[in-house]
Design a protein around this motif. Structure first.
Motif, PDB file in Angstrom:
ATOM      1  N   PRO A   1      -3.718   0.088 -10.078  1.00 61.16           N
ATOM      2  CA  PRO A   1      -3.201   1.078  -9.174  1.00 61.16           C
ATOM      3  C   PRO A   1      -4.466   1.856  -8.494  1.00 61.16           C
ATOM      4  O   PRO A   1      -5.382   1.723  -8.835  1.00 61.16           O
ATOM      5  CB  PRO A   1      -2.568   2.033 -10.052  1.00 61.16           C
ATOM      6  CG  PRO A   1      -3.132   1.873 -11.355  1.00 61.16           C
ATOM      7  CD  PRO A   1      -3.759   0.422 -11.499  1.00 61.16           C
ATOM      8  N   SER A   2      -3.850   2.487  -7.304  1.00 56.54           N
ATOM      9  CA  SER A   2      -5.020   3.401  -6.674  1.00 56.54           C
ATOM     10  C   SER A   2      -5.295   4.385  -7.615  1.00 56.54           C
ATOM     11  O   SER A   2      -4.301   4.996  -8.553  1.00 56.54           O
ATOM     12  CB  SER A   2      -4.523   3.951  -5.375  1.00 56.54           C
ATOM     13  OG  SER A   2      -3.329   4.846  -5.474  1.00 56.54           O
TER      14      SER A   2
ATOM     15  N   LEU B   1       0.872  -1.222  -0.074  1.00 53.60           N
ATOM     16  CA  LEU B   1       0.120   0.073   0.212  1.00 53.60           C
ATOM     17  C   LEU B   1       0.751   1.167   0.085  1.00 53.60           C
ATOM     18  O   LEU B   1       0.529   2.217  -0.708  1.00 53.60           O
ATOM     19  CB  LEU B   1      -0.988  -0.263   1.174  1.00 53.60           C
ATOM     20  CG  LEU B   1      -1.753   1.213   1.641  1.00 53.60           C
ATOM     21  CD1 LEU B   1      -2.848   1.226   0.346  1.00 53.60           C
ATOM     22  CD2 LEU B   1      -2.639   0.639   2.835  1.00 53.60           C
ATOM     23  N   TYR B   2       2.012   1.412   0.786  1.00 47.42           N
ATOM     24  CA  TYR B   2       2.761   2.521   0.813  1.00 47.42           C
ATOM     25  C   TYR B   2       3.768   2.899  -0.099  1.00 47.42           C
ATOM     26  O   TYR B   2       4.309   4.050  -0.102  1.00 47.42           O
ATOM     27  CB  TYR B   2       3.302   2.657   2.473  1.00 47.42           C
ATOM     28  CG  TYR B   2       2.355   3.056   3.552  1.00 47.42           C
ATOM     29  CD1 TYR B   2       2.641   4.371   3.491  1.00 47.42           C
ATOM     30  CD2 TYR B   2       1.888   2.371   4.125  1.00 47.42           C
ATOM     31  CE1 TYR B   2       1.950   4.916   4.580  1.00 47.42           C
ATOM     32  CE2 TYR B   2       0.907   2.825   5.242  1.00 47.42           C
ATOM     33  CZ  TYR B   2       0.935   4.168   5.558  1.00 47.42           C
ATOM     34  OH  TYR B   2       0.437   4.927   6.452  1.00 47.42           O
TER      35      TYR B   2
ATOM     36  N   GLY C   1      -2.574   6.502  -8.843  1.00 52.51           N
ATOM     37  CA  GLY C   1      -1.495   6.870  -7.705  1.00 52.51           C
ATOM     38  C   GLY C   1      -1.865   7.956  -6.982  1.00 52.51           C
ATOM     39  O   GLY C   1      -1.715   9.178  -7.162  1.00 52.51           O
ATOM     40  N   VAL C   2      -2.704   7.445  -5.771  1.00 48.89           N
ATOM     41  CA  VAL C   2      -3.176   8.255  -4.951  1.00 48.89           C
ATOM     42  C   VAL C   2      -2.434   7.963  -3.409  1.00 48.89           C
ATOM     43  O   VAL C   2      -1.344   8.249  -3.447  1.00 48.89           O
ATOM     44  CB  VAL C   2      -4.466   8.459  -4.700  1.00 48.89           C
ATOM     45  CG1 VAL C   2      -5.184   9.693  -3.799  1.00 48.89           C
ATOM     46  CG2 VAL C   2      -5.251   8.510  -6.054  1.00 48.89           C
ATOM     47  N   HIS C   3      -3.382   7.409  -2.696  1.00 51.25           N
ATOM     48  CA  HIS C   3      -2.659   7.067  -1.354  1.00 51.25           C
ATOM     49  C   HIS C   3      -1.801   5.854  -1.554  1.00 51.25           C
ATOM     50  O   HIS C   3      -1.017   5.322  -0.962  1.00 51.25           O
ATOM     51  CB  HIS C   3      -3.661   7.019  -0.197  1.00 51.25           C
ATOM     52  CG  HIS C   3      -4.301   8.370   0.042  1.00 51.25           C
ATOM     53  ND1 HIS C   3      -3.440   9.318   0.570  1.00 51.25           N
ATOM     54  CD2 HIS C   3      -5.412   8.674  -0.274  1.00 51.25           C
ATOM     55  CE1 HIS C   3      -4.463  10.330   0.803  1.00 51.25           C
ATOM     56  NE2 HIS C   3      -5.565   9.970   0.337  1.00 51.25           N
ATOM     57  N   GLY C   4      -2.391   4.958  -2.500  1.00 55.77           N
ATOM     58  CA  GLY C   4      -1.620   3.657  -2.519  1.00 55.77           C
ATOM     59  C   GLY C   4      -0.713   3.706  -3.847  1.00 55.77           C
ATOM     60  O   GLY C   4      -0.410   4.685  -4.427  1.00 55.77           O
ATOM     61  N   PRO C   5      -0.219   2.512  -4.481  1.00 58.01           N
ATOM     62  CA  PRO C   5       0.549   2.570  -5.525  1.00 58.01           C
ATOM     63  C   PRO C   5       0.081   3.232  -6.936  1.00 58.01           C
ATOM     64  O   PRO C   5      -1.211   3.125  -7.177  1.00 58.01           O
ATOM     65  CB  PRO C   5       0.877   0.998  -5.838  1.00 58.01           C
ATOM     66  CG  PRO C   5      -0.047   0.321  -5.237  1.00 58.01           C
ATOM     67  CD  PRO C   5      -0.573   1.144  -4.137  1.00 58.01           C
TER      68      PRO C   5
END
Lengths: 757, 176
Positions: free
Chosen positions: B149-150, B99-100, B161-165
């Motif tokens: 992806p997020s 997640l990070y 690509g927001v808070h996740g990959p």
């Protein structure tokens, strides 16, 4: 006259409402319109491309019905499951109760800051305000909610809270809030804005003491939460801080894990048109993920993590007991009803919304959670067009919920507004406090009948200056709109004199003389007779009352029930003779096949529903059974439409009626027109915006016109084409927009030789 | 049958992620190619497949997590119908690593591909009934179905690509 408690006259109230709607349309309309229309198209495509859509909608509906039915036992079950897993369950009866529990958890954890992922239920409870008042810092982590929090506004959409803001608006907000100027200032580039917001929000998540999420579903058997997200913030919010609080309405409970499957596959298709969202989190706390402490650079063991599930009643148990509002509890909050709503597309939830909830289903939530009055300003924005119904993943009859709430509001209205003049004119089953405007449109049949005794006189009154002043002043009819005028000869008067003109008919059929065809627009009826006779039908046009659509659209359920029963009585002997009932006005057929299920005994409903047909649906069936299209007016041939309406054209721009489309009856019309040699284009907008009386009402005329202009944009200039529509309202609205007569398809097909009637 | 399922899975993944087929023998090579350093990873849990002898760091701390550009984790199983991965939750921190980091590399055994959502939920439901059997305990009762992806549309257009990959790579281990 009709002065309300606030001291304003009804005209002042209507003008204020019109001005407010206009302001919201200007402020929010463009951004809301662009996004909702796109999502709506993507959703239609996603439903269409997926084989299991209908099967899963049925399954989802059944699961929700069952879950709400056994809600008390599911509550016991989830309590036991979560606590035996090691979490704590709290049942909050009210918003105050929920906020007290949350503050106690904060105090117990010695917490100072809380990060939240998007949750409408916490909006409903006003958790942020309650925590901030108590001195805690609350930060929203969903980017849309983050924007709303900075702007100190309310969500404008169930799933896109900041949908009303353009990227330029957001850039301006960020620049102002964070004092970004010169080189540092953000442009409206969405990628740049996302990167900026991610940094701000990410920092808050890493430092927070408590993470709060909602839950899309909660599984009673296992204590599993399902979170449906795209951004990843809910995942981070759940596992990064050492305490996780999940807040969910009690209606989110489902019995078992496998019950989640239909919803998983439907929710994104309905809401955004994605097949699935990026993340479907299935959390069964306590989760095993270690707790990252970014300040100390240590990973704490998962056993240190606290989990609290707060299940919120706040009116839901009472909704469960309320036969009419119960269905609202099946809502999975996907936002599809907002996206598919022509009115919502024009203004968004800041107008079509209450304290918290927005869009068509919002009326049910507002009424259930805060009380009927909270839905007062939004319920009338539902025109009953029904385009949300096929899109709702759990098949909620959203227009019906709006009708019921409107009925309750009518009944609750201050009886001091009792108005002898209007009441005497239009006796009905409704309470004396009913708004005169609603009474006018709800009793349109009585007025039409009275007026038809002296149509020229009545028309002169309607169209005269003083007449329009009275209509505007007392009944709230928009002065820019002209009410339809009465025909000098009604359809039945004409037919009575003419009689059937068919030799050796193959079948007998009943043509339903709907109110508008009968009194205002007999040309549609005459054309229908011509078409049916050309296809070897002997037509009967018995006296049958108005279907009840008009009173129902004003929330006058009792009056509509009386009408439905009268219609049924008038048609019973016809059905006994084995005659099919052919209906020109789609909104009346939609009553017969839809709302009558709620207004009539089951056997009466199904008999009428099964033996009634939309006129072109019936024609299409006759052609399939061997009747010849050549008997009708083919493209380029003279028809009942007449040359002044462009009958030489072989191209048709067709707007199907909203309720007709919900019944799946657009294609018979396009098929028949195509067989007759026309090239047919169809509109893709959901509704013409006229919606019966809606467009005539002073407070809504502006919205109606704006929705209509959307339709005109979609249809194009119509040059060299016939513009054709099936609904009376659509014909009126398009006629107004294009400044020409817009015929019903049956008029295009009626052979001119059978008599210009 | 398995090959067919693998092929349909790869086609369902489409543009949401990049699939790299590999084998136990070639795993080190594949993973080294796919990552951008610094990379952090959690135990893959497949016989013969390990992040030892690869450039992937396995000592997870908040600092290594924050610095990592790539996160390598196991995927418990996958769904052909949607091209989705079931990311397990474990005490190693698979959820955090997946997640990070901005590039998520998921290692998926080819034998663990189920056809559709119904099968996926049946499989997830099984993880609860096996709670009583401690030897089966590695099947987690918390997981995420991740597809691509997020993303967000909150800023006016679709942004990945927001808070996740912002990107997902899948290493498909054909012989596991």
């Amino acid at each position: 006259m009709s002065s309300e408690k606030d001291g304003r006259t009804s005209t002042e109230r209507r003008e204020a409402m019109a001005a407010r709607l206009q302001a919201v349309m200007e402020q929010d309309g463009e951004s809301i319109g662009r996004i909702t229309r796109t999502a709506n198209q993507l959703s239609a495509y996603a439903y269409d491309q997926f084989d299991a859509t209908e099967q899963l909608r049925t399954e989802g509906r059944t699961i929700k019905e069952d879950a709400i039915e056994k809600l008390p036992s599911l509550l016991d079950q989830v309590h036991e499951a979560v606590e035996s897993n090691g979490g704590t369950v709290h049942l909050a009866s009210s918003a105050e109760d929920a906020n007290r529990i949350i503050r106690e958890i904060m105090a117990g954890e010695d917490a100072e800051t809380l990060v939240k992922s998007k949750s409408m239920t916490t909006e409903e409870l006003a958790v942020n305000e309650a925590l901030e008042t108590a001195g805690y810092d609350v930060f929203e982590t969903d980017l849309g909610e983050f924007v709303i929090q900075l702007a100190d506004e309310k969500p404008s959409h169930l799933i896109g809270p900041a949908m009303h803001k353009s990227s330029d608006d957001i850039a301006e907000l960020f620049n102002e809030t964070y004092g970004l100027t010169g080189e540092d200032a953000l442009s409206g580039n969405p990628h740049e804005l996302t990167a900026f917001a991610r940094e701000k929000v990410g920092e808050r998540i890493r430092q927070a003491d408590v993470g709060m999420t909602g839950a899309n579903f909660v599984v009673a058997e296992t204590g599993t939460l399902m979170l449906v997200t795209n951004e990843g913030n809910a995942r981070k919010t759940a596992v990064t801080p050492p305490t996780h609080i999940a807040v969910a309405g009690i209606e989110k409970l489902v019995p078992s894990i496998t019950d989640l499957q239909p919803f998983t596959e439907l929710i994104a298709r309905a809401g955004t048109g994605q097949d699935l969202t990026s993340y479907i989190s299935l959390l069964t706390p306590p989760v095993e993920t270690p707790i990252p402490d970014f300040e100390e650079n240590t990973l704490r063991p998962a056993t240190d993590r606290e989990f609290h599930l707060i299940l919120v009643d706040n009116g839901r148990m009472a909704m469960r007991e309320d036969e009419q509002l119960r269905e609202t509890l099946y809502c999975i909050r996907c936002g599809a009803c907002s996206n598919s709503c022509a009115n919502f597309q024009k203004m968004g939830g800041h107008a079509f919304g209450g304290k918290t909830y927005t869009g068509g289903i919002g009326t049910g939530w507002e009424a259930g959670v805060y009380g009927t009055d909270s839905a007062a300003d939004m319920g009338d924005l539902c025109t009953g067009c029904s385009r949300c119904v096929p899109r709702c993943p759990v098949k909620i009859d959203i227009p019906w919920i709006n009708t019921v709430v409107r009925d309750r509001l009518n009944r609750g209205r201050d009886p001091e507004t009792f108005d002898l003049l209007v009441d005497g004119l239009t006796p009905d089953e409704e309470p004396t406090g009913l708004d005169p405007q609603k009474r006018l449109f709800g009793n349109i049949e009585r007025l039409a009948t009275l007026g038809s005794y002296a149509p020229r006189l009545s028309n002169a009154a309607i169209t005269s200056q003083p007449g329009r002043w009275v209509l505007s002043k007392f009944f709230g009819v928009d002065p820019d709109r002209t009410l339809p005028t009465l025909a000098t000869e009604s359809l039945r008067e004409w037919y009575g004199a003419r009689g059937p003109q068919v030799t050796d008919p193959a079948r007998d059929v009943v043509l339903y003389p709907d109110l508008y065809t009968e009194y205002f627009n007999p040309a549609r009826g005459k054309a229908a007779v011509a078409v049916l006779e050309a296809l070897n039908c002997r037509v009967y046009i018995p006296p049958v009352p108005e279907s009840g659509r008009a009173p129902l659209s004003q929330g006058m359920v009792e009056t509509a029930t009386v009408q439905a029963e009268a219609v049924n009585s008038a048609l019973i002997s016809q059905l006994d003779r084995g005659r099919d009932v052919v209906v020109i006005e789609p909104s009346d057929l939609a009553m017969f096949r839809g709302e009558y299920e709620r207004l009539l005994p089951a056997a009466s409903f199904s008999r009428l529903a099964e033996n009634s047909y939309e006129i072109l649906e019936f024609v299409s069936a006759l052609l399939t059974e061997g009747e010849s299209i050549d008997a009708l007016a083919m493209a380029g041939e003279p028809s009942a439409v007449g040359t002044d309406r462009g009958e030489e054209s072989t191209t048709i721009a067709y707007h199907s009626h909203c309720q007709q489309r919900t019944l799946g009856l657009e294609s018979p019309t396009t098929d028949v027109l195509t067989k007759a040699g026309y090239t047919v284009r169809t509109s893709s907008v959901e509704c013409c915006g006229m919606a019966g009386s809606f467009g005539y009402k002073q407070e809504y005329a502006g919205v109606s016109q704006a929705v209509g202009e959307q339709l005109a944009d979609d249809l194009g200039d119509g040059a060299g084409e016939l513009i054709v529509a099936s609904g009376t309202s659509c014909q009126e609205q398009l006629g107004w927009l294009y400044d020409r007569k817009v015929p019903h398809p049956v008029e295009v097909l009626a052979p001119a030789s059978t008599g210009r009637m | 049958m398995t090959t067919e399922r693998v092929d349909s899975f790869i086609s369902a993944v489409g543009a949401t992620a990049t699939v790299h087929t590999s084998t136990v023998d070639h795993f080190i090579e594949t993973v080294t190619d796919v990552i951008t350093e610094p990379a952090i990873g959690t135990a893959i849990g497949l016989d013969g497949v390990s992040l030892d002898n690869t450039p992937v760091e396995t000592d997870l701390t908040p600092a290594t997590l924050a610095e990592a550009r790539t996160g390598v984790t196991p995927a418990a199983y996958a769904l052909t119908e949607y091209g989705s991965l079931a990311i397990p939750t474990d005490s190693d921190g698979t959820e955090l690593v997946s997640l990070y980091t901005s590039r998520h590399v998921a290692v998926l055994p080819a034998s663990q591909i189920v056809p559709d959502m119904k099968a996926a939920y049946e499989r997830f439901a099984d993880s609860f009934s096996m709670d009583s059997a401690p030897e089966q305990d590695e099947i987690p009762t918390t997981q995420v179905f991740a597809t691509g992806p997020s993303a967000t549309a909150d800023m006016g257009t679709l942004v990945q690509g927001v808070h996740g990959p912002d990107e997902v790579q899948i290493i498909l281990v054909e012989d596991r």
